[in-house]
Design a protein around this motif. Structure first.
Motif, PDB file in Angstrom:
ATOM      1  N   ALA A   1       3.460  -0.090   3.909  1.00 35.27           N
ATOM      2  CA  ALA A   1       3.388   1.231   3.290  1.00 35.27           C
ATOM      3  C   ALA A   1       4.817   1.772   3.285  1.00 35.27           C
ATOM      4  O   ALA A   1       5.260   2.375   4.255  1.00 35.27           O
ATOM      5  CB  ALA A   1       2.462   2.151   4.080  1.00 35.27           C
TER       6      ALA A   1
ATOM      7  N   THR B   1       0.851  -1.173   0.000  1.00 37.21           N
ATOM      8  CA  THR B   1       0.000   0.000   0.000  1.00 37.21           C
ATOM      9  C   THR B   1       0.895   1.233   0.000  1.00 37.21           C
ATOM     10  O   THR B   1       2.004   1.202  -0.523  1.00 37.21           O
ATOM     11  CB  THR B   1      -0.994  -0.017   1.177  1.00 37.21           C
ATOM     12  OG1 THR B   1      -1.857   1.122   1.088  1.00 37.21           O
ATOM     13  CG2 THR B   1      -0.314  -0.075   2.515  1.00 37.21           C
TER      14      THR B   1
ATOM     15  N   ILE C   1      -5.493  -2.057   1.167  1.00 36.62           N
ATOM     16  CA  ILE C   1      -5.604  -2.287   2.606  1.00 36.62           C
ATOM     17  C   ILE C   1      -6.835  -3.133   2.905  1.00 36.62           C
ATOM     18  O   ILE C   1      -6.776  -4.106   3.671  1.00 36.62           O
ATOM     19  CB  ILE C   1      -5.655  -0.961   3.372  1.00 36.62           C
ATOM     20  CG1 ILE C   1      -4.343  -0.185   3.180  1.00 36.62           C
ATOM     21  CG2 ILE C   1      -5.912  -1.208   4.861  1.00 36.62           C
ATOM     22  CD1 ILE C   1      -4.359   1.215   3.753  1.00 36.62           C
TER      23      ILE C   1
ATOM     24  N   LEU D   1      -3.219   5.535   2.986  1.00 35.29           N
ATOM     25  CA  LEU D   1      -3.559   5.717   4.391  1.00 35.29           C
ATOM     26  C   LEU D   1      -4.128   7.103   4.667  1.00 35.29           C
ATOM     27  O   LEU D   1      -5.062   7.255   5.459  1.00 35.29           O
ATOM     28  CB  LEU D   1      -2.314   5.493   5.254  1.00 35.29           C
ATOM     29  CG  LEU D   1      -1.739   4.075   5.252  1.00 35.29           C
ATOM     30  CD1 LEU D   1      -0.335   4.080   5.827  1.00 35.29           C
ATOM     31  CD2 LEU D   1      -2.639   3.144   6.039  1.00 35.29           C
TER      32      LEU D   1
ATOM     33  N   MET E   1       0.646   0.499  11.769  1.00 32.62           N
ATOM     34  CA  MET E   1      -0.419   1.455  11.487  1.00 32.62           C
ATOM     35  C   MET E   1      -1.732   0.928  12.057  1.00 32.62           C
ATOM     36  O   MET E   1      -2.085  -0.239  11.841  1.00 32.62           O
ATOM     37  CB  MET E   1      -0.549   1.696   9.985  1.00 32.62           C
ATOM     38  CG  MET E   1       0.757   2.163   9.340  1.00 32.62           C
ATOM     39  SD  MET E   1       1.451   3.662  10.095  1.00 32.62           S
ATOM     40  CE  MET E   1       0.251   4.889   9.564  1.00 32.62           C
TER      41      MET E   1
ATOM     42  N   GLU F   1       4.152   0.663   8.282  1.00 33.39           N
ATOM     43  CA  GLU F   1       4.836   1.718   7.543  1.00 33.39           C
ATOM     44  C   GLU F   1       6.333   1.546   7.767  1.00 33.39           C
ATOM     45  O   GLU F   1       6.770   1.322   8.902  1.00 33.39           O
ATOM     46  CB  GLU F   1       4.380   3.100   8.020  1.00 33.39           C
ATOM     47  CG  GLU F   1       4.833   4.229   7.119  1.00 33.39           C
ATOM     48  CD  GLU F   1       4.230   5.557   7.520  1.00 33.39           C
ATOM     49  OE1 GLU F   1       3.462   6.123   6.719  1.00 33.39           O
ATOM     50  OE2 GLU F   1       4.519   6.038   8.639  1.00 33.39           O
TER      51      GLU F   1
ATOM     52  N   ALA G   1      -5.644   2.488  -1.052  1.00 36.76           N
ATOM     53  CA  ALA G   1      -6.582   2.269   0.051  1.00 36.76           C
ATOM     54  C   ALA G   1      -7.327   0.953  -0.148  1.00 36.76           C
ATOM     55  O   ALA G   1      -7.588   0.216   0.810  1.00 36.76           O
ATOM     56  CB  ALA G   1      -7.564   3.433   0.141  1.00 36.76           C
TER      57      ALA G   1
ATOM     58  N   GLY H   1      -5.736   1.244  12.128  1.00 36.30           N
ATOM     59  CA  GLY H   1      -6.778   1.730  11.236  1.00 36.30           C
ATOM     60  C   GLY H   1      -7.961   2.350  11.940  1.00 36.30           C
ATOM     61  O   GLY H   1      -7.892   2.742  13.108  1.00 36.30           O
TER      62      GLY H   1
END
Length: 293
Positions: free
Chosen positions: A200, A157, A179, A162, A252, A243, A176, A254
């Motif tokens: 990412a 991604t 994800i 994000l 990360m 990331e 996106a 969400g």
């Protein structure tokens, strides 16, 4: 060769240059046998050449590793099926899939053509989905046949996926979507011994050198995390987004429920607006979209 991926067979898409090349070389250095996929297209997806994939294969072999080239279009069913077949026909197995292929067609939204939208969604969306689908079908068959599976999928991604990125509406939407695909695949495929995660990455490549001119991190800085996630050592890690930039790794987190108001019945529009104002006052301020002023 020895290493944490010794005897594993790994497929890396978009591996002729940039991040994919770094991942392929890093997997090979850890003992993996690598299928190096690259269509050999330009930055905008135009053209094709078998040269980039073969060059990486030659580099791996020169270092004592094992690799084969695949230059098919993995955003087609035929290309994705032949990608998985390349691993199975060469080494009789497939252990890890790294979905990395992609390109850019950056425009502000009012200038973005339908073709630019479709092309970017195709390479990132279908280019992740179809290899994942064909690899997963193989692993499901293995699991149902009673053969142990310790498979890994690493999707790619972006910070654009994000947070969004000005001038990259098509790319941000595609990233996106990846994800969402990662989360669903992790939930569906875990029963077959397949772990699915996404990264990412932030690194200076031909895709980022103009959009993020100040970025100095190298693709090789991202690859150690990808290799670990693609190895047996990553057991138990699935459904996560990481990331990675230079020496920094971030988990990360969400969408999670924030402040909530519940009237217990239907809101009037003005009441809903008043409630939203109060909720936003208690909510965290979103991180800014990349490139926003």
């Amino acid at each position: 060769m020895t290493g944490i991926c010794a005897e594993r067979v790994v497929v890396v898409t978009g591996a002729g240059r940039g991040l994919g090349r770094a991942h392929a070389l890093a997997f090979a250095a850890e003992g993996a046998r690598v299928v190096v996929n690259d269509l050999g297209a330009g930055l905008d997806g135009a053209g094709a050449s078998a040269g980039p994939a073969q060059e990486v294969v030659d580099e791996i072999r020169a270092a004592g590793g094992e690799a084969v080239a695949h230059s098919g279009d993995i955003a087609t069913g035929e290309g994705a099926a032949s990608l998985v077949a390349a691993a199975l026909e060469t080494w009789g197995r497939l252990d890890t899939l790294v979905n990395n292929a992609g390109f850019l067609r950056d425009r502000m939204l009012v200038n973005l053509d339908e073709d630019d939208w479709d092309a970017v969604m195709r390479v990132h969306g279908r280019g992740h989905f179809l290899p994942l689908k064909h690899a997963a079908a193989h692993w499901r068959a293995e699991a149902k046949a009673g053969r142990p599976v310790a498979a890994r999928i690493i999707n790619t991604t972006s910070g654009a996926g994000l947070l969004g990125s000005v001038g990259q509406g098509n790319y941000a939407a595609a990233k996106a979507a990846i994800i969402g695909l990662t989360l669903v695949a992790a939930a569906e495929l875990g029963r077959y011994g397949v772990q699915v995660n996404a990264i990412a990455p932030a690194a200076r490549t031909r895709m980022t050198e103009e959009t993020f001119a100040g970025l100095t991190a190298l693709p090789e800085d991202v690859s150690p995390l990808v290799v670990w996630l693609g190895s047996a050592a990553g057991e138990g890690v699935t459904g996560r987004v990481f990331e990675a930039e230079a020496g920094r790794i971030t988990v990360m987190e969400g969408w999670r429920p924030g402040p909530t108001a519940d009237k217990g019945g239907r809101w009037k529009p003005s009441e809903a607006g008043d409630a939203v104002r109060k909720l936003l006052a208690d909510a965290e301020i979103p991180q800014p979209v990349h490139g926003a002023r």
